[in-house]
Design an enzyme around this catalytic site. Structure first.
Site, short mmCIF file in Angstrom:
data_model
loop_
_atom_site.label_atom_id
_atom_site.label_comp_id
_atom_site.label_asym_id
_atom_site.label_seq_id
_atom_site.Cartn_x
_atom_site.Cartn_y
_atom_site.Cartn_z
N LYS A 171 0.86 -1.19 0.00
CA LYS A 171 0.00 0.00 0.00
C LYS A 171 0.89 1.23 0.00
CE LYS A 171 -1.81 2.66 2.97
NZ LYS A 171 -1.70 3.90 2.15
N GLU A 246 10.50 0.69 9.93
CA GLU A 246 11.50 1.73 9.70
C GLU A 246 10.79 3.04 9.94
OE1 GLU A 246 13.03 4.68 8.44
OE2 GLU A 246 13.27 3.98 6.38
N CYS A 280 14.12 10.70 6.23
CA CYS A 280 14.25 10.38 7.66
C CYS A 280 15.71 10.27 8.10
CB CYS A 280 13.47 9.13 8.00
SG CYS A 280 13.75 7.76 6.88
N GLU A 380 10.55 15.70 14.64
CA GLU A 380 10.77 15.63 13.21
C GLU A 380 10.07 16.79 12.50
OE1 GLU A 380 11.36 11.78 10.80
OE2 GLU A 380 9.64 11.43 12.08
#
Length: 491
Positions: A171, A246, A280, A380
């Site tokens: 997906k 991850e 990331c 983040e």
């Protein structure tokens, strides 16, 4: 039609139409009818049907199919690059020089790796038995991939899974699904049997959760944020699925007083702005020895100010838009709040106007004067924003770098070999670069420590996630009444 199930395209069942938008100008790239739980179920059924044949194909047969796929991807490189840039806004220079060739190389790597599954040697670990190891596929894998590198993430999920003999339902993010669909089509064209690779385009809460919860799925692999990763674990735990995660990152970039400062400055600019900072592993926290701090800040600010924002399809463009206006506004919010608690915005800190005003652009932004515990240092941002903080001792640098829940990547900049070795040991991250930041290669693993997840993408290490080990033990004696039986009963 934007669902790829059982080797063919079909329309999603939800009836909900989603527009894939070019973030450079807001134009519509495609209209997708989203998939839902029904489509997820059909895709899993297709993967189940394909599993017996594919899992029993020889490594050589799987390898040959992946070699053909690598050639096809290379032949279609321009189509992949243009589609990727159109749906994400990333500069065509990045798509053609990084995303697509990296995917082709990753495919070629797994074509070879499919023939090199490893295990402990067969031997008589007991004097009366021969033990052997079988490394077997797991079954149907469900993977959820993020929007920042749609093509590469699709490849990172699909390739090790099918090289090991699994079948998969992927997906992709519904805002950037198009290159994952092209990749699935290429798999079929390369001769990979129908149902081995399936793609369901839908939202996470609907299609994604249906896949995670499906009883026939034996493993889930997710790349994305840490909060969503926790949700994936929760759903997968109900049916005891293997989980590979991850997750987020907040990579430190540590510059010691003996560093080649020109190299560090250029490395910081490239490492923080790659993919408009939506990476990331991007450099997000620069810790610089106090004696070199002002020089570093001035150098980064000078280069940031010269970075060219523009049309992603202009080869001269350095920095494209963020993936959406929503993401751009999120980044701007972090910077605006930092201003509010006293940060100095050395350069950037705004969206450009003029011809770029319609796109989701944001200028490269360097932030100083913030505390270690401030939001912009700890959370983040996922945009073209770098914070810089000074340090005085090596111990302090390592403590600051590791003062984060994340542990995906880090870098250290020094000319001192012993200091570099210590940095490699001290920095708690799944990847530590020395005098560089960002490069990845197919032969080496990618994955995190701490809240950045567990398990590895890429490299032969990924087979640890996508295979299960079976111990087989063969009696060598032919003795019916074995001595060890007498420890259980004496008849």
């Amino acid at each position: 039609m934007h669902q790829y199930i059982g080797g063919g395209l079909r329309t999603g069942s939800s009836g909900v139409v989603h527009q894939v938008t070019n973030p450079a100008d807001g134009s519509t790239v495609a209209e997708v009818v989203l998939g839902d739980a029904h489509d997820a179920g059909l895709a899993v059924e297709a993967a189940e049907r394909a599993y017996p044949e594919w899992s029993r194909a020889t490594p050589a047969e799987r390898s040959a199919a992946l070699h053909r796929l690598a050639l096809l991807l290379d032949e279609r490189a321009q189509e992949f690059a243009e589609t990727e840039s159109r749906q994400t806004g990333k500069p065509i220079r990045l798509s053609t020089g990084f995303d697509v060739p990296g995917t082709v190389d990753n495919t070629a790597f797994f074509a070879g790796a499919a023939r090199h599954l490893e295990g402990k040697a067969s031997a008589e670990y007991s004097a009366d038995h021969t033990s052997a190891i079988r490394r077997e596929p797991i079954g149907v894998v469900a993977s959820i991939a993020p929007w920042n590198y749609p093509l590469q993430m699709a490849a990172w999920k699909i390739l090790p899974a099918i090289a090991a003999g699994n079948t998969i339902v992927l997906k992709p993010a519904e805002i950037t699904p198009l290159t994952a669909l092209l990749f699935a089509r290429a798999c079929t064209d390369a001769g990979i049997p129908d149902g081995v690779v399936n793609v369901v385009v839908g939202t996470g809460p609907v299609a994604g959760e249906a896949l995670m919860a499906h009883p026939a799925v034996r493993m889930v692999s997710f790349t994305g944020s840490t909060p969503v990763g926790k949700r994936v674990m929760e759903i997968a735990s109900r049916t005891v699925k293997r989980v590979h995660l991850e997750l987020g990152g907040k990579a430190p970039f540590v510059v010691f007083d003996d560093a080649d400062l020109e190299a560090a400055i250029h490395g910081a600019v490239a490492g923080s702005l790659i993919n408009t900072g939506q990476d990331c592993t991007a450099a997000t926290r620069a810790y610089v020895h106090r004696s070199r701090f002002d020089e570093f800040v001035a150098g980064v600010a000078d280069l940031y100010a010269k970075v060219k924002l523009g049309d992603p399809f202009d080869p001269a463009t350095d920095l494209g838009p963020l993936v959406s206006h929503r993401q751009r506004d999120s980044v701007a919010g972090f910077v605006d709040r930092a201003r509010g608690y006293g940060a100095k915005i050395v350069v950037g800190g705004e969206a450009p106007g003029g011809a770029l005003a319609a796109g989701a652009y944001y200028r490269p932004t360097l932030v100083t004067g913030v505390a270690q515990d401030s939001e912009i240092v700890r959370d983040e941002v996922f945009g073209p924003v770098l914070t810089a903080l000074p340090f005085d001792t090596d111990d302090e640098a390592f403590a600051l770098a590791n003062d984060t829940p994340y542990g995906l990547a880090a870098s250290a900049w020094t000319r001192d070999h012993l200091r570099a070795l210590r940095a490699v040991r001290e920095l708690a991250a799944g990847c530590v670069w020395v005098n560089d930041h960002i490069p990845i290669i197919s032969e080496m693993p990618h994955g995190g420590y701490k809240s950045s997840g567990f398990g590895k993408d890429m490299s032969s290490y990924s087979f640890e996630e996508y295979t299960q080990v079976k111990h087989t033990m063969h009696d060598l004696t032919g003795v019916a009444r074995k001595p060890w039986h007498r420890t259980i009963f004496e008849l």
